[in-house]
Design a protein around this motif. Structure first.
Motif, mmCIF file in Angstrom:
data_model
loop_
_atom_site.group_PDB
_atom_site.id
_atom_site.type_symbol
_atom_site.label_atom_id
_atom_site.label_comp_id
_atom_site.label_asym_id
_atom_site.label_seq_id
_atom_site.Cartn_x
_atom_site.Cartn_y
_atom_site.Cartn_z
ATOM 1 N N THR A 65 0.843 -1.182 0.000
ATOM 2 C CA THR A 65 0.000 0.000 0.000
ATOM 3 C C THR A 65 0.882 1.237 0.000
ATOM 4 O OG1 THR A 65 -1.798 1.128 1.151
ATOM 5 C CG2 THR A 65 -0.134 0.088 2.514
ATOM 6 N N SER A 66 0.285 2.370 -0.320
ATOM 7 C CA SER A 66 0.983 3.657 -0.280
ATOM 8 C C SER A 66 0.525 4.411 0.966
ATOM 9 C CB SER A 66 0.691 4.478 -1.536
ATOM 10 O OG SER A 66 1.220 3.851 -2.687
ATOM 11 N N ARG A 67 1.485 4.847 1.763
ATOM 12 C CA ARG A 67 1.192 5.594 2.982
ATOM 13 C C ARG A 67 1.860 6.964 2.910
ATOM 14 N NH1 ARG A 67 -0.177 2.492 7.474
ATOM 15 N NH2 ARG A 67 -0.397 4.513 8.500
ATOM 16 N N THR A 68 1.359 7.876 3.707
ATOM 17 C CA THR A 68 1.907 9.222 3.757
ATOM 18 C C THR A 68 2.842 9.329 4.953
ATOM 19 O OG1 THR A 68 -0.067 10.152 2.731
ATOM 20 C CG2 THR A 68 1.365 11.667 3.910
ATOM 21 N N LEU A 69 4.095 9.682 4.670
ATOM 22 C CA LEU A 69 5.098 9.896 5.705
ATOM 23 C C LEU A 69 5.254 11.400 5.913
ATOM 24 C CD1 LEU A 69 7.374 8.942 7.597
ATOM 25 C CD2 LEU A 69 8.903 8.971 5.617
ATOM 26 N N ARG A 70 4.939 11.862 7.091
ATOM 27 C CA ARG A 70 5.046 13.295 7.395
ATOM 28 C C ARG A 70 6.375 13.553 8.094
ATOM 29 N NH1 ARG A 70 -0.140 16.461 9.182
ATOM 30 N NH2 ARG A 70 -0.386 16.117 6.920
ATOM 31 N N GLU A 106 12.309 14.612 12.264
ATOM 32 C CA GLU A 106 11.490 13.493 12.737
ATOM 33 C C GLU A 106 10.517 13.091 11.635
ATOM 34 O OE1 GLU A 106 10.728 14.182 17.364
ATOM 35 O OE2 GLU A 106 10.170 15.921 16.138
ATOM 36 N N GLY A 107 9.937 11.930 11.795
ATOM 37 C CA GLY A 107 8.965 11.454 10.807
ATOM 38 C C GLY A 107 8.040 10.418 11.407
ATOM 39 N N ARG A 108 6.806 10.414 10.930
ATOM 40 C CA ARG A 108 5.835 9.402 11.372
ATOM 41 C C ARG A 108 4.797 9.221 10.278
ATOM 42 N NH1 ARG A 108 0.995 11.590 13.069
ATOM 43 N NH2 ARG A 108 0.963 13.837 13.509
ATOM 44 N N LEU A 109 4.199 8.053 10.260
ATOM 45 C CA LEU A 109 3.166 7.739 9.280
ATOM 46 C C LEU A 109 1.833 8.308 9.747
ATOM 47 C CD1 LEU A 109 3.983 4.010 8.435
ATOM 48 C CD2 LEU A 109 4.350 5.978 6.951
ATOM 49 N N LEU A 110 1.086 8.887 8.807
ATOM 50 C CA LEU A 110 -0.235 9.378 9.126
ATOM 51 C C LEU A 110 -1.211 8.212 9.199
ATOM 52 C CD1 LEU A 110 -0.540 12.593 6.922
ATOM 53 C CD2 LEU A 110 0.295 12.362 9.264
ATOM 54 N N GLU A 111 -2.129 8.278 10.126
ATOM 55 C CA GLU A 111 -3.111 7.210 10.271
ATOM 56 C C GLU A 111 -4.096 7.233 9.117
ATOM 57 O OE1 GLU A 111 -5.023 7.392 14.003
ATOM 58 O OE2 GLU A 111 -3.204 6.976 15.180
ATOM 59 N N LEU A 112 -4.543 6.054 8.746
ATOM 60 C CA LEU A 112 -5.510 5.945 7.665
ATOM 61 C C LEU A 112 -6.869 6.427 8.130
ATOM 62 C CD1 LEU A 112 -4.539 2.416 6.288
ATOM 63 C CD2 LEU A 112 -3.973 4.635 5.288
ATOM 64 N N PRO A 113 -7.626 7.092 7.263
ATOM 65 C CA PRO A 113 -8.970 7.537 7.663
ATOM 66 C C PRO A 113 -9.922 6.359 7.807
ATOM 67 C CG PRO A 113 -8.573 8.009 5.337
ATOM 68 C CD PRO A 113 -7.275 7.521 5.897
ATOM 69 N N ASN A 114 -10.819 6.471 8.774
ATOM 70 C CA ASN A 114 -11.860 5.456 9.005
ATOM 71 C C ASN A 114 -11.272 4.076 9.291
ATOM 72 O OD1 ASN A 114 -13.781 7.471 8.430
ATOM 73 N ND2 ASN A 114 -13.701 6.985 6.241
ATOM 74 N N GLN A 115 -10.118 4.033 9.929
ATOM 75 C CA GLN A 115 -9.502 2.748 10.259
ATOM 76 C C GLN A 115 -10.027 2.249 11.594
ATOM 77 O OE1 GLN A 115 -5.265 2.757 10.891
ATOM 78 N NE2 GLN A 115 -5.027 0.656 10.213
ATOM 79 N N ARG A 116 -10.393 0.980 11.614
ATOM 80 C CA ARG A 116 -10.893 0.386 12.842
ATOM 81 C C ARG A 116 -9.761 0.222 13.855
ATOM 82 N NH1 ARG A 116 -13.853 -4.907 10.636
ATOM 83 N NH2 ARG A 116 -11.726 -5.153 9.835
ATOM 84 N N THR A 117 -10.136 0.289 15.127
ATOM 85 C CA THR A 117 -9.129 0.208 16.180
ATOM 86 C C THR A 117 -8.411 -1.139 16.169
ATOM 87 O OG1 THR A 117 -10.496 1.677 17.526
ATOM 88 C CG2 THR A 117 -8.753 0.461 18.656
ATOM 89 N N ARG A 118 -9.149 -2.216 15.911
ATOM 90 C CA ARG A 118 -8.540 -3.552 15.930
ATOM 91 C C ARG A 118 -7.627 -3.785 14.739
ATOM 92 N NH1 ARG A 118 -13.656 -7.542 14.521
ATOM 93 N NH2 ARG A 118 -14.149 -6.707 12.461
ATOM 94 N N ASP A 119 -7.750 -2.952 13.679
ATOM 95 C CA ASP A 119 -6.894 -3.109 12.497
ATOM 96 C C ASP A 119 -5.614 -2.305 12.597
ATOM 97 O OD1 ASP A 119 -8.746 -4.787 11.350
ATOM 98 O OD2 ASP A 119 -9.779 -3.189 10.262
ATOM 99 N N LYS A 120 -5.476 -1.482 13.647
ATOM 100 C CA LYS A 120 -4.283 -0.661 13.772
ATOM 101 C C LYS A 120 -3.088 -1.517 14.168
ATOM 102 C CE LYS A 120 -6.689 3.627 14.971
ATOM 103 N NZ LYS A 120 -6.841 4.719 15.972
ATOM 104 N N THR A 121 -1.957 -1.201 13.571
ATOM 105 C CA THR A 121 -0.718 -1.914 13.847
ATOM 106 C C THR A 121 0.261 -0.958 14.517
ATOM 107 O OG1 THR A 121 0.081 -1.374 11.616
ATOM 108 C CG2 THR A 121 -1.023 -3.505 11.922
ATOM 109 N N PRO A 122 1.242 -1.479 15.257
ATOM 110 C CA PRO A 122 2.228 -0.598 15.900
ATOM 111 C C PRO A 122 2.957 0.270 14.868
ATOM 112 C CG PRO A 122 2.374 -2.831 16.775
ATOM 113 C CD PRO A 122 1.436 -2.892 15.606
#
Length: 414
Positions: A65-70, A106-122
């Motif tokens: 997948t493509s993610r946004t790194l801020r 510094e850098g971190r990945l932005l969370e996906l919109p409408n992502q369920r809590t149980r689908d979140k990964t570290p």
């Protein structure tokens, strides 16, 4: 072994009901509904098996997948004149009071919109998402001999742990321009398409497999595959202009040569370049500067959901098996009830004929068991009756006792 073996109970799996019940007008509607449910169950089982096979095939290729790194760039200063009211005494032995600044990225990945809590990964650490980073300082080396190029190459091992950010500290009170060159760690590895191949395929950066797939789609859409020899790929006008296939000499190429040909047009992707200015003479901004960049990575959230779909839980499997067993038992009960009903109806219509027919049927079954056929109205072979061993069989004594008991009982009733 002296212990008696317990016979394993045969599991009933047939869930069909007799045709007589299906054709009975009293049960026509219910029977039709039951048959529709069986057909739907078969289609659903087939669809689930096909989807599971597709998911297993997708898991073997590792979904991406493509993610946004801020990226956050900021700095702090210390020991500057404006911080001490214009009177600061520097201690060169301890380093206190010496004008200095610290640059932080510094850098971190932005969370996906409408992502369920149980689908979140570290969250991944910032350092695990870059291969290499170079920070160039625009300063006079004669005045600042500390080093104007800071390089961080990623290397595995406990001596190079994963980090959320990097900090560069230098002494000085003069404005400094910084140039950050960052090479991202994409998955799968990305390449820049050089030459005119990128313009023909309409892509600039892609993985090696992605470029080969895009080229193969172009070949199929343009009909460049030879009609006779399907292994042969012929060049069209655009590929001839780009001299894409001429590397091998001629206007055609074999299908297995495409990966080798594509490799000639792949190069390392362009790095991410960021510019930042540090002015120690004024107060640093309260908020850091931010840039968003796209990074391709393995989709762990999708992979976990797909794995959960492929692996069926033990509880649901047991529940489905229990329901199947109950349905099969009910179907068997319907079948047994139909046999009882037929048996009793035949007996009520003509008892004597029914008993005669039943005795004939039992006689035929006995003949089948003994391996003999009817001979002059007898149910056993005459050859066996002539042998004395026949009357020494275990059942003969019991049969004689029963016959004598019946005879004596009939005399007593008379």
């Amino acid at each position: 072994m002296d212990a008696t073996k317990v016979a394993k109970k045969r599991k009933i799996t047939d869930k069909t009901i007799p045709n007589v019940i299906l054709q009975n007008p009293d049960f026509a509607q219910d029977s039709r509904m039951y048959q529709d449910l069986l057909e739907m169950e078969q289609k659903l089982d087939w669809t689930v098996m096909r989807k599971r096979s597709e998911i297993q095939d997708a898991l073997a290729r590792n979904p991406t997948t493509s993610r946004t790194l801020r990226l956050f760039l900021s700095h702090t200063v210390s020991g500057q004149l404006w911080q001490g009211g214009g009177d600061i005494s520097a201690n060169f032995e301890t380093g206190e009071g010496i004008p200095a600044w610290a640059f932080k990225i510094e850098g971190r990945l932005l969370e996906l919109p409408n992502q369920r809590t149980r689908d979140k990964t570290p969250q991944r650490k910032f350092s695990t998402m870059i291969k290499r980073m170079v920070i160039e300082l625009d300063r006079d080396p004669s005045l600042y001999p500390e080093g104007n190029i800071v390089e961080w190459p990623r290397a595995p091992g406990h001596h190079n742990p994963a980090l959320d950010g990097f900090t560069v500290r230098r002494t000085g009170d003069a404005p400094t321009k910084l140039r950050v060159v960052m090479y991202l760690d994409h998955f799968p590895e990305q390449y820049k398409i050089v030459g005119e191949l990128g313009a023909i395929l309409g892509i600039k950066t892609e993985s090696r497999i992605g470029v080969i797939q895009a080229l193969w789609n172009y070949i199929k859409v343009q009909g460049l595959q030879d009609k006779v020899d399907r292994r042969m790929i012929r060049a069209d006008e655009r590929l001839r202009t780009a001299r894409f296939i001429h590397i091998f000499g001629g206007d055609h190429i074999l299908f297995h040569q495409l990966p080798e040909l594509v490799n000639r047009y792949l190069a390392a992707p362009d790095p991410i370049i960021l510019h930042y200015t540090i002015n120690p003479t004024i107060q640093p901004p309260e908020r850091p500067q931010a840039w968003d960049v796209e990074i391709k990575m393995e989709d762990f959230s999708l992979k976990s959901r797909m794995t959960a779909m492929v692996i069926q839980s033990k509880e649901s499997a047991q529940a489905l098996s229990k329901m199947d067993d109950e349905i099969a038992l009910l179907a068997q009960s319907l079948h047994n009830s139909h046999l009882k009903k037929t048996f009793l109806e035949s007996f009520s219509k003509d008892p004597s004929k029914f008993i005669q027919t039943w005795l004939q049927s039992q006689s035929r079954d006995l003949e089948s068991v003994l391996g003999s056929g009817p001979s002059e109205g007898m149910t056993v072979r005459q050859e066996e009756l002539k042998r004395s061993e026949f009357f020494r069989l275990p059942w003969v004594e019991e049969a004689v006792a029963i016959q004598e008991g019946m005879r004596l009982a009939s005399k007593g009733m008379q």
